[in-house]
Design an enzyme around this catalytic site. Sequence first.
Site, PDB file in Angstrom:
ATOM      1  N   ASN A   7       5.683  -2.759  28.361  1.00 38.35           N
ATOM      2  CA  ASN A   7       4.283  -2.363  28.190  1.00 38.35           C
ATOM      3  C   ASN A   7       3.891  -1.617  29.459  1.00 38.35           C
ATOM      4  O   ASN A   7       3.591  -2.226  30.485  1.00 38.35           O
ATOM      5  CB  ASN A   7       3.406  -3.592  27.983  1.00 38.35           C
ATOM      6  CG  ASN A   7       1.940  -3.237  27.761  1.00 38.35           C
ATOM      7  OD1 ASN A   7       1.540  -2.074  27.865  1.00 38.35           O
ATOM      8  ND2 ASN A   7       1.120  -4.235  27.490  1.00 38.35           N
ATOM      9  N   ARG A  91       5.424  -0.873  23.729  1.00 37.19           N
ATOM     10  CA  ARG A  91       4.063  -0.871  23.210  1.00 37.19           C
ATOM     11  C   ARG A  91       3.465   0.518  23.412  1.00 37.19           C
ATOM     12  O   ARG A  91       3.476   1.057  24.520  1.00 37.19           O
ATOM     13  CB  ARG A  91       3.198  -1.893  23.952  1.00 37.19           C
ATOM     14  CG  ARG A  91       1.754  -1.902  23.447  1.00 37.19           C
ATOM     15  CD  ARG A  91       0.826  -2.574  24.432  1.00 37.19           C
ATOM     16  NE  ARG A  91      -0.559  -2.561  23.957  1.00 37.19           N
ATOM     17  CZ  ARG A  91      -1.619  -2.521  24.757  1.00 37.19           C
ATOM     18  NH1 ARG A  91      -1.479  -2.474  26.068  1.00 37.19           N
ATOM     19  NH2 ARG A  91      -2.832  -2.520  24.237  1.00 37.19           N
ATOM     20  N   HIS A 180      -5.338  -3.663  19.192  1.00 38.81           N
ATOM     21  CA  HIS A 180      -4.836  -5.051  19.209  1.00 38.81           C
ATOM     22  C   HIS A 180      -4.141  -5.388  17.889  1.00 38.81           C
ATOM     23  O   HIS A 180      -4.034  -6.557  17.520  1.00 38.81           O
ATOM     24  CB  HIS A 180      -5.967  -6.063  19.459  1.00 38.81           C
ATOM     25  CG  HIS A 180      -6.623  -5.956  20.789  1.00 38.81           C
ATOM     26  ND1 HIS A 180      -7.948  -6.294  20.993  1.00 38.81           N
ATOM     27  CD2 HIS A 180      -6.152  -5.556  21.999  1.00 38.81           C
ATOM     28  CE1 HIS A 180      -8.280  -6.096  22.253  1.00 38.81           C
ATOM     29  NE2 HIS A 180      -7.195  -5.647  22.883  1.00 38.81           N
ATOM     30  N   ARG A 241     -16.176  -3.639  29.016  1.00 41.00           N
ATOM     31  CA  ARG A 241     -16.595  -2.631  28.044  1.00 41.00           C
ATOM     32  C   ARG A 241     -17.838  -3.103  27.304  1.00 41.00           C
ATOM     33  O   ARG A 241     -18.005  -4.278  27.020  1.00 41.00           O
ATOM     34  CB  ARG A 241     -15.483  -2.349  27.042  1.00 41.00           C
ATOM     35  CG  ARG A 241     -14.201  -1.827  27.654  1.00 41.00           C
ATOM     36  CD  ARG A 241     -13.133  -1.649  26.595  1.00 41.00           C
ATOM     37  NE  ARG A 241     -11.821  -1.412  27.186  1.00 41.00           N
ATOM     38  CZ  ARG A 241     -10.678  -1.816  26.659  1.00 41.00           C
ATOM     39  NH1 ARG A 241     -10.678  -2.479  25.506  1.00 41.00           N
ATOM     40  NH2 ARG A 241      -9.533  -1.570  27.253  1.00 41.00           N
ATOM     41  N   GLU A 384       2.209 -11.099  21.525  1.00 43.31           N
ATOM     42  CA  GLU A 384       2.454  -9.699  21.173  1.00 43.31           C
ATOM     43  C   GLU A 384       3.864  -9.269  21.564  1.00 43.31           C
ATOM     44  O   GLU A 384       4.486  -8.453  20.871  1.00 43.31           O
ATOM     45  CB  GLU A 384       1.413  -8.816  21.848  1.00 43.31           C
ATOM     46  CG  GLU A 384       0.001  -9.031  21.323  1.00 43.31           C
ATOM     47  CD  GLU A 384      -1.051  -8.288  22.125  1.00 43.31           C
ATOM     48  OE1 GLU A 384      -1.348  -7.138  21.766  1.00 43.31           O
ATOM     49  OE2 GLU A 384      -1.572  -8.861  23.106  1.00 43.31           O
TER      50      GLU A 384
END
Length: 399
Positions: A7, A91, A180, A241, A384
Amino acid sequence: MYSLVINSGSSSIKFQIVDPNAGAADAPLVSGLVEQIGEPSGCVTVKHPDGKEVAQKPIPTHKVGLQEAFRILDSKGLGPTQLDITAVGHRVVHGGMVFSEPELIVDEVVEKIRELIPLAPLHNPANIDGIEVARELLPDIPHVAVFDTGFFRHLPPAAAVYAINAEVAGKNQIRRYGFHGTSHEFVSSQVPALLDRDPAHTRQIVLHLGNGASCSAVANGQPIDTSMGLTPLAGLVMGTRCGDIDPGIIFHLTRQGGMSIDEIDNLLNRQSGVKGLSGVNDFRQLRAMIEDENQDAWMAYNVYINQLRRYIGSYMIALGRVDAITFTAGVGENDRFVRRDALDNLEMYGIKISDERNAMPNDGPRIISTDDSAVKVLVVPTNEELAIAQKAAKVAARM
């Protein structure tokens, strides 16, 4: 057999060596982090069965960082060329309308990911860096791209289409993509077995609550809606965010506040959310501030919970019948107050949380609702990396 999962971020690389056949709760064989790439000082941390190795030194490029990580692994007999690694899973944040499934990486795939950079200018360039470096260092192992947006690629049009001029939207690839997705797919796939239900007849809401946060409505294994949109900025209030806001705020900040587009981008992505309201984005710090009766922290928490409940309610209507509501990711798995308050006073909808079960430590998948709750509430740790490892191994096995 193992998969190497990478990742790659703009200034960091996370990686794991994972057995694709491992259980969801099993630890990876190796995990590591390359930090502060391109800065005067850098750090490579590698965790392995015998302990942890840390190397602090300048890391000018992603290539140097990954080479250093591999050097440490080689010294322990755990290097990618020393183990039976059958695939490298990468990813990739944005697959646009091009990619819905994991893809074996060839030059043409890299170029298509590059063409999608305007949709994810902060993420896809870094993902490409990781791909190019890893392909150079490990040329004889299949590399596979796994896309964050893939799970949501086939959202119903009513959920995916924004109500703006269709020609403008089409020209600029504007639609709801969702993010996600690897986590939402992995977690939603675990729930039916935990409830002893047929996956083809299970309707659920998945709440991925971390520093980035998103939720999804999944009907019989297929997503029908998700909170993030064209970018990961939309939807829930997050650590830094803002989530959903009136788009007119951007025009107001430009015209009245004199802010540039880049300044607004930084404001909404990095200086808003829980941090913008309270000064912190770590929920452990936020909880301590609330206990000290800090009013800014209390306001941030209430705004966060209010938006979360708004989405839960809307997805209950979208699904028609809800069998399960599942919490996952850092906040979702570990903050019992968020879980309690997100579903407070919803007994009339068949949702009843057990205070005792909710207070249990995070030690794997579990049901935290009462026995007589019509809607089951669960905590399911996301993984993940394992999901990417499994997808990469499956693609590589077809070669």
